[in-house]
Design a protein around this motif. Sequence first.
Motif, short mmCIF file in Angstrom:
data_model
loop_
_atom_site.label_atom_id
_atom_site.label_comp_id
_atom_site.label_asym_id
_atom_site.label_seq_id
_atom_site.Cartn_x
_atom_site.Cartn_y
_atom_site.Cartn_z
N UNK A 1 -22.15 -23.26 -1.11
CA UNK A 1 -23.27 -22.97 -0.22
C UNK A 1 -24.59 -22.81 -0.99
N UNK A 2 -25.01 -21.58 -1.26
CA UNK A 2 -26.31 -21.35 -1.89
C UNK A 2 -26.45 -21.91 -3.28
N UNK A 3 -25.37 -22.36 -3.89
CA UNK A 3 -25.41 -22.89 -5.25
C UNK A 3 -26.37 -24.08 -5.36
N UNK A 4 -26.44 -24.89 -4.30
CA UNK A 4 -27.29 -26.08 -4.32
C UNK A 4 -28.33 -26.08 -3.22
N UNK A 5 -28.59 -24.89 -2.60
CA UNK A 5 -29.61 -24.78 -1.56
C UNK A 5 -29.36 -25.75 -0.40
N UNK A 6 -28.10 -26.09 -0.18
CA UNK A 6 -27.76 -27.01 0.90
C UNK A 6 -27.24 -28.34 0.42
N UNK A 7 -27.45 -28.68 -0.86
CA UNK A 7 -26.87 -29.91 -1.39
C UNK A 7 -25.39 -29.66 -1.62
N UNK A 8 -24.50 -30.58 -1.20
CA UNK A 8 -23.05 -30.33 -1.29
C UNK A 8 -22.59 -30.11 -2.73
N UNK A 9 -22.11 -28.91 -2.99
CA UNK A 9 -21.67 -28.56 -4.33
C UNK A 9 -20.86 -27.27 -4.28
N UNK A 10 -19.95 -27.11 -5.21
CA UNK A 10 -19.17 -25.89 -5.35
C UNK A 10 -18.75 -25.75 -6.80
N UNK A 11 -18.15 -24.61 -7.12
CA UNK A 11 -17.70 -24.39 -8.49
C UNK A 11 -16.60 -23.35 -8.53
N UNK A 12 -15.76 -23.49 -9.55
CA UNK A 12 -14.77 -22.47 -9.90
C UNK A 12 -15.09 -22.03 -11.32
N UNK A 13 -15.22 -20.73 -11.53
CA UNK A 13 -15.47 -20.20 -12.87
C UNK A 13 -14.35 -19.23 -13.19
N UNK A 14 -13.76 -19.40 -14.37
CA UNK A 14 -12.62 -18.57 -14.73
C UNK A 14 -12.58 -18.35 -16.24
N UNK A 15 -11.47 -17.80 -16.71
CA UNK A 15 -11.30 -17.55 -18.14
C UNK A 15 -10.75 -18.79 -18.82
N UNK A 16 -10.89 -18.84 -20.14
CA UNK A 16 -10.36 -19.97 -20.90
C UNK A 16 -8.85 -20.08 -20.72
N UNK A 17 -8.15 -18.97 -20.73
CA UNK A 17 -6.68 -18.99 -20.62
C UNK A 17 -6.24 -19.58 -19.28
N UNK A 18 -6.85 -19.14 -18.20
CA UNK A 18 -6.47 -19.65 -16.89
C UNK A 18 -6.88 -21.11 -16.74
N UNK A 19 -8.05 -21.47 -17.25
CA UNK A 19 -8.53 -22.84 -17.15
C UNK A 19 -7.59 -23.82 -17.84
#
Length: 508
Positions: free
Chosen positions: A346-364
């Motif tokens: 949502x607000x990550x791109x002010x309406x431009x379609x986008x998302x993200x997952x942020x996690x730890x190195x171990x889980x990634x």
Amino acid sequence: MGRTCKLHTARPAAWESNPEPIHCALCQKTALKNTTGDVLEMPPCSFTPEEHKGMSKESMMEIRKKYCHPMTMKFTSYKKPMFVHQGHMQWLWDVDGRRYLDLFAGVATVSVGHCHPKVTAAAVKQLRKLWHTTNIYVYPSIHEYCEKLASNLPDPLKVVYLTNSGSEANDLAMLMARLHTGNFDIIALRGSYHGGGSQTIGLTSNSSYKFPVAMGLGCTNTMCPDVFRGPWGGSHCRDSPVQTIRDCNCAQGHCIANEQYIDQLKETFTTSVPSKIAAFIGEPIQGVAGAVQYPKNYLKEAYKLVREKGGVCIADEVQTGFGRTGSHFWGFQGHDVLPDIVTMAKGIGNGFPMGAVVTTREIAECLSKKGSHFNTFGGNPVACSIASSVLDTIKEGGTQQNSLKVGTYLMVELAKLRDEYEVIGDVRGKGLQIGVEMVQDKASRAPLSSQDMNQLFEDIKDMGVLIGKGGLYGQTFRIKPPMCITLEDANFFLSVFNKSIQNYMERR
């Protein structure tokens, strides 16, 4: 110029047959007549939209009915549809040139303002250079953005995977949690919304989004610790400028409601899931459910129990992230917890379609070690350039601070209306994540009927303000505007909302 705009000295004759907003090109102001004939003047706006010369309203509706999926018609918000033509910051114009104060932001998505000049410039600059390539190549914008995004999260949350939407981000978070823990079951709260995909629909706990087919296996919903509508709650429970009107007999520093809801979570562990689970996911403040807030220590104690069961903790920041709660950049920070995975969109791109997952190195690393996962559009150059500009704009423009200032003011003033009107049951939220729950009466807390909600909703739109609806019964107004709104805008909305309630009370 010495001329006086008749719009602001008398009711125009056109109002006798047309109750819609009337705009004065001379002074760039808009006035509206409500059903009692009073004039509510919008705050001024210096921006002049282009004249609409495209498809007619009739043609749009004909195509919408004939070629667009029926679900599109189902989600058409108003009895008299809103035909959007152009936007600028907190304002939207329809095809007839009428101006509206947008307090819903495309479902809490336009974070810094419609067509924000700085963000628009970043998009145009990147479009002229490179529209698209994938992350199988190395290009600047994706790396610049991932570093910038990670710098806004605490250690060890430093590994970023970019997606196209919040639903996709939550789907990926589910996969990572299961791969990392070796467990399958995931717990979410009732009333939650985490997406409509085949997996995330299991986390989404609202029958409106459910279909009679097997979807979202391995997902269990536990009781939502809703201190207004739930069985327990009092007047000191939540982290909000406004508390519920329910009585509270808790001793200082001791929340009986929190204990009861945590006991319900323990019972879910005992009865509904295996001894080991993969994850718990929760929004810091529920969005679609209507800005539902939990007792102050609920997430902290829930995270502890989940980790004891072998699970990881996922914070769904799709609606609460990027400064919207005002007090913190991320909603989870207001609960004094550190999740293992954070999802956002949502607000990550002010309406431009986008998302993200942020996690730890171990889980990634579990994702790359146990298979392959590829996203063609994740990290698209245009998306990354826009998102990077959004972060800069939030930081440089004091957006988070404005969210806290204007949002707190709005909630405090809305609470005064709650105390005045029997049909306003609760006002809650933080920053510009606000819910106003409507009831038949405060004693029963029975939800206001959908018919009455729709009348209020339509009346508010006709007076020039766009808000949203949510809650399990559609009984909550959702106020989640672009975070650039002003105190003057807030006062205009308060006047409109107050008048809409007065109109409703007269119709009863």
